[in-house]
Design a protein around this motif. Structure first.
Motif, PDB file in Angstrom:
ATOM      1  N   GLY A  57       0.446 -12.129   5.297  1.00 59.35           N
ATOM      2  CA  GLY A  57       1.614 -11.576   4.177  1.00 59.35           C
ATOM      3  C   GLY A  57       1.009 -11.060   3.134  1.00 59.35           C
ATOM      4  O   GLY A  57       0.040 -10.331   3.480  1.00 59.35           O
ATOM      5  N   ALA A  58       1.697 -10.853   1.877  1.00 58.89           N
ATOM      6  CA  ALA A  58       1.189 -10.406   0.715  1.00 58.89           C
ATOM      7  C   ALA A  58      -0.132 -10.841   0.366  1.00 58.89           C
ATOM      8  O   ALA A  58      -0.177 -12.088  -0.093  1.00 58.89           O
ATOM      9  CB  ALA A  58       2.112 -10.236  -0.314  1.00 58.89           C
ATOM     10  N   ASP A  67      -1.882  -6.073   3.982  1.00 59.66           N
ATOM     11  CA  ASP A  67      -1.812  -7.296   4.653  1.00 59.66           C
ATOM     12  C   ASP A  67      -0.323  -7.488   4.769  1.00 59.66           C
ATOM     13  O   ASP A  67       0.292  -8.273   5.713  1.00 59.66           O
ATOM     14  CB  ASP A  67      -2.562  -8.468   3.849  1.00 59.66           C
ATOM     15  CG  ASP A  67      -3.664  -8.925   4.461  1.00 59.66           C
ATOM     16  OD1 ASP A  67      -4.443  -8.107   5.316  1.00 59.66           O
ATOM     17  OD2 ASP A  67      -4.238 -10.081   4.419  1.00 59.66           O
ATOM     18  N   CYS A  68       0.468  -6.820   4.017  1.00 57.26           N
ATOM     19  CA  CYS A  68       1.983  -7.099   3.897  1.00 57.26           C
ATOM     20  C   CYS A  68       2.818  -6.390   4.890  1.00 57.26           C
ATOM     21  O   CYS A  68       4.210  -6.429   4.701  1.00 57.26           O
ATOM     22  CB  CYS A  68       2.361  -7.075   2.357  1.00 57.26           C
ATOM     23  SG  CYS A  68       2.257  -5.286   1.993  1.00 57.26           S
ATOM     24  N   LEU A  69       2.108  -5.658   5.708  1.00 57.98           N
ATOM     25  CA  LEU A  69       2.881  -4.820   6.418  1.00 57.98           C
ATOM     26  C   LEU A  69       4.099  -5.470   7.383  1.00 57.98           C
ATOM     27  O   LEU A  69       3.761  -6.483   7.750  1.00 57.98           O
ATOM     28  CB  LEU A  69       1.965  -4.087   7.700  1.00 57.98           C
ATOM     29  CG  LEU A  69       1.007  -3.204   7.009  1.00 57.98           C
ATOM     30  CD1 LEU A  69       0.186  -2.445   8.250  1.00 57.98           C
ATOM     31  CD2 LEU A  69       1.740  -1.684   6.285  1.00 57.98           C
ATOM     32  N   ALA A  70       5.347  -4.984   7.154  1.00 59.38           N
ATOM     33  CA  ALA A  70       6.559  -5.666   7.947  1.00 59.38           C
ATOM     34  C   ALA A  70       7.226  -4.752   8.592  1.00 59.38           C
ATOM     35  O   ALA A  70       7.367  -3.384   8.414  1.00 59.38           O
ATOM     36  CB  ALA A  70       7.422  -6.363   6.757  1.00 59.38           C
ATOM     37  N   ALA A  80       5.447  -4.049   2.236  1.00 57.85           N
ATOM     38  CA  ALA A  80       6.628  -4.864   1.887  1.00 57.85           C
ATOM     39  C   ALA A  80       6.335  -5.186   0.396  1.00 57.85           C
ATOM     40  O   ALA A  80       7.281  -5.403  -0.385  1.00 57.85           O
ATOM     41  CB  ALA A  80       6.510  -6.447   2.419  1.00 57.85           C
ATOM     42  N   CYS A  81       5.005  -5.404  -0.196  1.00 59.48           N
ATOM     43  CA  CYS A  81       4.963  -5.347  -1.693  1.00 59.48           C
ATOM     44  C   CYS A  81       5.219  -4.116  -2.684  1.00 59.48           C
ATOM     45  O   CYS A  81       5.527  -4.363  -3.722  1.00 59.48           O
ATOM     46  CB  CYS A  81       3.486  -5.716  -2.001  1.00 59.48           C
ATOM     47  SG  CYS A  81       2.321  -4.325  -1.978  1.00 59.48           S
ATOM     48  N   LEU A  82       5.568  -2.906  -1.977  1.00 62.43           N
ATOM     49  CA  LEU A  82       5.992  -1.823  -2.635  1.00 62.43           C
ATOM     50  C   LEU A  82       7.667  -1.630  -2.021  1.00 62.43           C
ATOM     51  O   LEU A  82       8.204  -0.853  -3.189  1.00 62.43           O
ATOM     52  CB  LEU A  82       5.188  -0.564  -1.928  1.00 62.43           C
ATOM     53  CG  LEU A  82       3.788  -0.723  -2.316  1.00 62.43           C
ATOM     54  CD1 LEU A  82       2.945   0.402  -1.952  1.00 62.43           C
ATOM     55  CD2 LEU A  82       3.423  -1.052  -3.829  1.00 62.43           C
ATOM     56  N   VAL A  83       7.895  -1.740  -1.033  1.00 60.69           N
ATOM     57  CA  VAL A  83       9.608  -1.312  -0.492  1.00 60.69           C
ATOM     58  C   VAL A  83      10.445  -2.311  -1.273  1.00 60.69           C
ATOM     59  O   VAL A  83      10.317  -3.637  -1.044  1.00 60.69           O
ATOM     60  CB  VAL A  83       9.235  -1.526   0.855  1.00 60.69           C
ATOM     61  CG1 VAL A  83      11.070  -1.171   1.297  1.00 60.69           C
ATOM     62  CG2 VAL A  83       8.469  -0.524   1.755  1.00 60.69           C
TER      63      VAL A  83
END
Lengths: 104, 491
Positions: A57-58, A67-70, A80-83
């Motif tokens: 996850g993040a 690591d947080c790719l979704a 995901a931590c930016l979007v």
């Protein structure tokens, strides 16, 4: 003493909205990133690694570690931590490089 | 490629944290036409990350120290004619002129994660690099389990999204950031059973002059220390988390005593139940935009590399200034000081007049005083060579490519690799999405077998991921990207 981060800063957020994670409903607050909305729901993993299929996850929280790719609304490799989360977003666990359909 | 009608700018500032903001407003005050680019939707950088306005935080300052410094800069930005360009991920700076230093092109992609694929090229006569830093990480057995997060990452997610990774969070690693993170997490309602610091704070006492001349730093430590006492957080010095336990997520960690070289003591450590671990081993300057342009760098006492700058914050490449963490990690107050100095110096150069000498001297004195302190800090928290003793052969070092310590040791011991680049070619460590930002420091150390060579110069021609269509569009005489990108490259 503050019991939650929202208490600490006296947050008065706009109306919450719904996104889904692998089909299950998750409540998000306006202004939260996809990763923040998932953390708030107690979800810490939304990707599996390419080789060992391990959950991730993040990690870095600032867009450096990937690591947080979704998969967001069908598009893989979103950080995901930016979007920002938007009403109705469908987040799905990204498997490997997220392009299983291409067979690469 | 879209080019603004107001171009060229006098100064392009990359990064809207304390250094970039201070530089932009100082230069604009002297009459420069300034563009301020930042990846985030908001100013503040990582230090002054704030909850999104839609979260309606009435007291965002409750998550920060030194808020008034930021509030002042933000107010001055709002009243200035600076063009603030949020959501701009700068992937390259190039020299567009045959006359060295005459005109720079700043290339960016837009969107929350750079994924909009809209390319932007902006020209400026000078550039101020204020790109800040990211965290250094040393791998630990089990550190890829969900629930293990970067210490700064936990703080960033708390500051911007008002969320925590768990309810019971151990904070571990090295450096003063850990104290700030632990007190923020505790204030926000988390239980913090322990802060685990691999170094000690006694080494600061060997440098009384640096301590006495920087009373604000001692005061800051006192604020965090008091907060930790109030929340009953125990700080364990000379110890490390040497293993993370759990199957699909963190359930506990093992804390082990270290000797002065960070070698873990033999025997069982202490097990602490928790549902998250926030870990980090200091910060590393983010300097790839500058090193690609040939800017000289220097090694710091903690083994990281920073840009070399002169008395007026100019890098070794004329027309290219740097301020804040890019020149060595030192905190927000130092970043503001250096940013202002760089802004004034760049404006004086472009306007062809002398910088106000009184102000410049005052800023230089303040900078030198704070730099003396951060050198002490960097030396005190530099990773000792013994840390690799807590790795098992199965420990993943490169998170992207899932390369284990065993494979890296094999590359070093059996295949003769002596540097991170050779290890990368043999194992793919550092070849994945993050391009070695997470594992580079650890791989370099493992490749050097504990020799104190310091880190190699980071060279990444693309500072952030760029859709191929953006690169293809660079040669298009019309300057238009070659259609909407349908493929997002992974690096």
């Amino acid at each position: 003493m503050a019991r939650t981060p929202a208490d600490l800063v006296g947050a008065q957020p706009g109306p919450p909205f719904r996104i889904t994670f692998d089909g299950r409903p998750v409540t998000a607050l306006p202004g939260q990133s996809v990763a923040a909305a998932l953390w708030a729901a107690g979800i810490l993993a939304w990707r599996t690694t390419r080789n060992a299929g391990r959950p991730r996850g993040a990690f870095c929280g600032i867009g450096q570690c990937y690591d947080c790719l979704a998969t967001v609304n069908g598009e893989p490799n979103r950080r995901a931590c930016l979007v920002p989360a938007r009403p109705g977003d469908a987040i799905t666990t990204q498997e490997g490089h997220g392009r299983a359909g291409l067979g690469v | 490629m879209p080019v603004s009608g107001s171009e060229p700018y006098d100064l392009a500032v990359i990064g809207a944290g304390p250094a970039g903001l201070a530089g932009a407003v100082a230069a604009a005050d002297m009459g420069l036409k300034v563009a301020l680019l930042d990846a985030s939707a908001h100013t503040g950088g990582q230090f002054y990350r704030t909850p999104h306005p839609a979260l309606g935080a009435v007291r965002p300052e409750a998550l920060h120290h030194d808020w008034s410094g930021y509030a002042d800069l933000r107010g001055r930005l709002a009243q200035s004619r600076i063009r603030h360009l949020p959501g701009h991920h700068v992937w390259s700076v190039t020299n567009e002129s045959a006359d060295v230093g005459a005109t720079w092109a700043v290339h960016a992609v837009t969107g929350a994660d750079g994924g909009d694929g809209r390319p932007v090229r902006l020209r400026a006569r000078a550039v101020l690099l204020a790109t800040g830093a990211y965290e250094r990480h040393l791998p630990i057995p089990g550190w890829t389990l969900p629930g293990v997060v970067a210490a700064g990452g936990a703080q960033a997610m708390l500051k911007s999204g008002l969320v925590l990774p768990g309810r019971r969070i151990v904070v571990a690693g090295s450096g003063p950031l850990l104290l700030a993170v632990a007190s923020a997490l505790a204030a926000a309602g988390a239980r913090v059973p322990a802060v685990v610091e691999a170094s000690g704070y006694l080494r600061y006492a060997r440098h009384p002059r640096a301590l006495v001349t920087n009373p604000h730093k001692s005061a800051e430590a006192l604020v965090h220390g008091t907060a930790l006492l109030r929340h009953r957080v125990r700080v364990r010095m000379r110890s490390a988390v040497t293993e993370v336990h759990g199957t699909d997520r963190v359930e506990a960690v093992t804390v082990t005593r270290l000797d002065k070289n960070w070698r873990p003591a033999q025997g069982a450590g202490r097990r602490i139940q928790c549902d998250a671990l926030a870990v980090g081993h200091g910060l590393m300057p983010q300097i790839e935009l500058a090193t690609t342009l040939g800017c000289a760098s220097r090694s710091l006492p903690d083994g990281t590399r920073a840009l070399a700058v002169d008395r007026l914050q100019e890098t070794s490449v004329r027309g290219l200034w740097a301020a804040g963490e890019t020149g060595g990690v030192g905190g927000a107050a130092l970043a503001r000081t250096e940013g202002e100095l760089a802004g004034i110096a760049a404006a004086a150069r472009l306007l062809g007049r002398l910088a106000p000498s009184g102000r410049v001297r005052a800023l230089q004195r303040r900078r030198d005083r704070m730099r003396a302190f951060v050198d002490v800090m960097a030396a005190a928290h530099a990773p000792g060579p013994g840390w690799s003793r807590w790795l098992t052969d199965e420990t993943e070092v490169c998170r992207c490519e899932e390369v284990t310590a065993g494979r890296i040791r094999e590359a070093v011991e059996d295949l003769g690799a002596r540097d991170a680049r050779t290890v990368k070619l043999l194992t793919r460590a550092g070849m994945g999405w993050c391009q070695g930002r997470m594992c580079g420091a650890a791989v370099a150390c493992l490749a050097a077998c504990g020799r104190a060579d310091g880190l190699p110069v980071e060279r990444r021609p693309l500072a952030v991921p760029v859709p191929l269509a953006v690169l293809a569009g660079l040669d298009d005489p019309d300057g238009k990207p070659a259609g909407a990108p349908s493929y997002r490259p992974s690096t």
